[in-house]
Design a protein around this motif. Structure first.
Motif, PDB file in Angstrom:
ATOM      1  N   GLN A 106      -3.378   9.031  -7.430  1.00 49.12           N
ATOM      2  CA  GLN A 106      -3.045   7.785  -8.106  1.00 49.12           C
ATOM      3  C   GLN A 106      -3.134   7.947  -9.618  1.00 49.12           C
TER       4      GLN A 106
ATOM      5  N   CYS B 209       0.831  -1.218   0.000  1.00 47.81           N
ATOM      6  CA  CYS B 209       0.000   0.000   0.000  1.00 47.81           C
ATOM      7  C   CYS B 209       0.857   1.257   0.000  1.00 47.81           C
TER       8      CYS B 209
ATOM      9  N   PRO C 120      -7.709  -1.258   1.112  1.00 46.00           N
ATOM     10  CA  PRO C 120      -7.425   0.146   1.440  1.00 46.00           C
ATOM     11  C   PRO C 120      -7.086   1.018   0.233  1.00 46.00           C
ATOM     12  N   THR C 121      -6.339   0.488  -0.735  1.00 47.13           N
ATOM     13  CA  THR C 121      -5.899   1.339  -1.840  1.00 47.13           C
ATOM     14  C   THR C 121      -7.031   1.655  -2.813  1.00 47.13           C
TER      15      THR C 121
ATOM     16  N   PHE D 129      -4.032  -5.530   0.460  1.00 46.53           N
ATOM     17  CA  PHE D 129      -3.544  -4.471  -0.427  1.00 46.53           C
ATOM     18  C   PHE D 129      -4.678  -3.704  -1.092  1.00 46.53           C
TER      19      PHE D 129
END
Length: 521
Positions: free
Chosen positions: A416, A15, A60-61, A57
């Protein structure tokens, strides 16, 4: 239990490789932990280890995907993506079922499963590829040689080499004389070389320049009803553009050669609504320069098109690009009757968006005689290798990414996405005009540097000169070849594994020097 804890730890560590943490070194370390945890697990246990690590992973991302629509779509997406990591764990567990860490096998599995995730189902979801967190690292520069898959391969290989070194060091502790130090230091040295190799890749930024103006008009409110006041969103972009033009008139800023509005700047169909069209044409006449407008068209009948429209002074709308990859379950409902049996919420998407037929490149000339060939991508399309590559191969000398992040609030989604645009600049050696309705927006030079990064949910403009480049990077020329080579190599490796058969179950013992020399195979 130890393997499971390590796999979960790796998922949490990964993450940190992505915005907004941006600790790029977390990626090779996390993949190294996964290669160690999955090796020796076997296919079935490997799947569970990969799937569990994937959840830690992806949940949360990808949390931004449920910020306004609730937990069900968010968890469903994270679960789907985790299945691909389960597949990776299963393949590594089977290939390395004797307990040895095999860096090449792990790296090949990683590339192939990432490629599979980027294509399936319904066109795939390549968000959070390992490469997309490497824009600031030496690994990221390698994208110019072989694209995002090549970066993923090298990061995975480096991480697995570190795991191999640790595996050998632990195996040698009771009998240090059995394992010469070089069998530990060589994998570490190879991982370091891979980590620094990108520094040798040149990232030129020379070339003739053109002036660009990106307009971030902002919306009335974040959330799903960001366009409830669609006319206000359009008015915001008109007002911000005319204010920027006042600086040009007063001599405080250079005149733009091309102006870019983001996705959804005009959700009122500007070709069918007279008021919206008049506002846009008046703005173009005030600018006396071409304007790219992100909008929605009520066509074909019964459907909607997400488009970029080129307006030119004295000519009106002269070109269009229709988004080639609408987002499933957001812009269209695939297999609607099937999914309706699970939830009638699918009918909230009343009209499906239609995919465009081809790559989009808008061609305009500057007053100085330069030719701007702007390659278009709308929102999530920036994450798809083929869409971006097609634009460059069609002739783009600059890339334009239009997006709308209003439905994701104050989350990591915007950073992102900007990180992906930065990597695309390096990959194709092209400047990128990245413009969002609400932020983050930026001008990106071909070395991946983002300039004038805006804040979320503010009205702002980004303006300045960017180089126009025609040189072709190796990544552009090789296209999808790295992925297909990796797939062929992995199939050969699997076939050899089947031919050799399942090894006999033997008691755990320490490896010999000769066995260690074969570990990297």
């Amino acid at each position: 239990m130890r393997r499971l804890l390590v796999s979960l730890l790796a998922g949490g560590l990964l993450c940190f490789a992505f915005p907004t943490f941006d600790v790029w070194v977390a990626a090779p370390l996390a993949l190294g932990l996964w290669s160690w945890a999955w090796s020796g697990a076997g296919a079935r246990r490997g799947f569970g280890l990969g799937f569990g690590g994937g959840l830690v992973f992806f949940v949360p991302t990808l949390s931004w995907s449920g910020i306004y629509v609730g937990a069900v779509p968010w968890v469903a997406l994270a679960t789907l993506e985790s299945l691909f990591l389960g597949l990776a764990g299963s393949l590594v567990g089977w290939l390395c079922r004797d307990g040895r860490v095999r860096p090449l096998a792990f790296a090949l599995v990683w590339v192939v499963t990432e490629g599979f995730r980027a294509r399936a189902p319904y066109g795939g979801f390549p968000w959070l590829k390992i490469a997309f967190g490497q824009a600031d690292s030496p690994f990221g520069r390698l994208v110019a040689l072989g694209g995002a898959p090549f970066v993923g391969f090298v990061v995975a290989l480096a991480g697995a080499l570190l795991a191999l070194a640790v595996h050998r060091a632990l195996a040698s502790r009771p009998h240090p004389s059995r394992v010469p130090s070089r069998t530990v230091t060589l994998p570490v040295a190879a991982a370091v070389v891979l980590g620094l190799a990108g520094l040798a890749v040149p990232l030129p930024t020379d070339g003739p320049t053109a002036q660009f103006l990106g307009v971030q008009g902002n919306v009335a409110r974040p959330g799903l009803d960001f366009n409830a006041e669609r006319r206000q969103v359009l008015d915001n972009h008109v007002a911000a553009t005319l204010r920027a033009q006042q600086d040009v008139t007063a001599g405080r800023a250079p005149a733009p050669d091309l102006v870019v509005w983001p996705e959804n700047a005009s959700d009122i169909d500007p070709l069918r609504n007279a008021d919206a069209k008049a506002l846009i044409l008046q703005t173009v006449e005030a600018l006396q320069r071409p304007l790219i407008v992100g909008g929605l068209l009520e066509e074909p009948v019964g459907f909607v098109s997400n488009v970029a429209l080129l307006f030119e002074p004295g000519k009106g709308n002269t070109d269009r690009y229709v988004k080639r990859h609408p987002v499933p379950f957001a812009e269209y409902i695939p297999n609607r009757s099937f999914w309706r049996s699970f939830s009638k919420e699918v009918d909230l998407v009343r009209n499906d968006f239609v995919p465009g037929p081809a790559a989009g490149v808008f061609r305009v000339s500057t007053p100085s005689g330069q030719s701007i060939r702007a390659g278009l991508a709308i929102c999530f399309e920036v994450a798809y290798d083929d869409i971006m590559r097609d634009a460059v191969q069609t002739g783009a000398n600059v890339l334009v990414v239009q997006t709308n992040n209003a439905t994701f609030g104050f989350t990591a989604e915007s950073p992102q996405q900007l990180a992906i645009s930065r990597l695309r600049a390096i990959e194709f050696g092209r400047s990128v005009v990245h413009v969002s309705t609400v932020g983050q927006s930026a001008l990106i030079t071909p070395d991946g540097t983002a300039h004038q990064v805006t804040s979320l949910f503010t009205q702002a403009v980004v303006r300045g000169a960017l180089p126009l480049r025609d040189a072709t990077t190796p990544a552009t020329r090789v296209g999808e070849a790295p992925e297909w080579v990796a797939a062929a190599a992995l199939l050969a490796m699997l076939a050899l594994g089947v031919r050799r058969g399942r090894p006999e179950q033997r008691p755990v013992r320490h490896t010999t020097k000769e066995e260690d020399d074969d570990d990297a195979a």
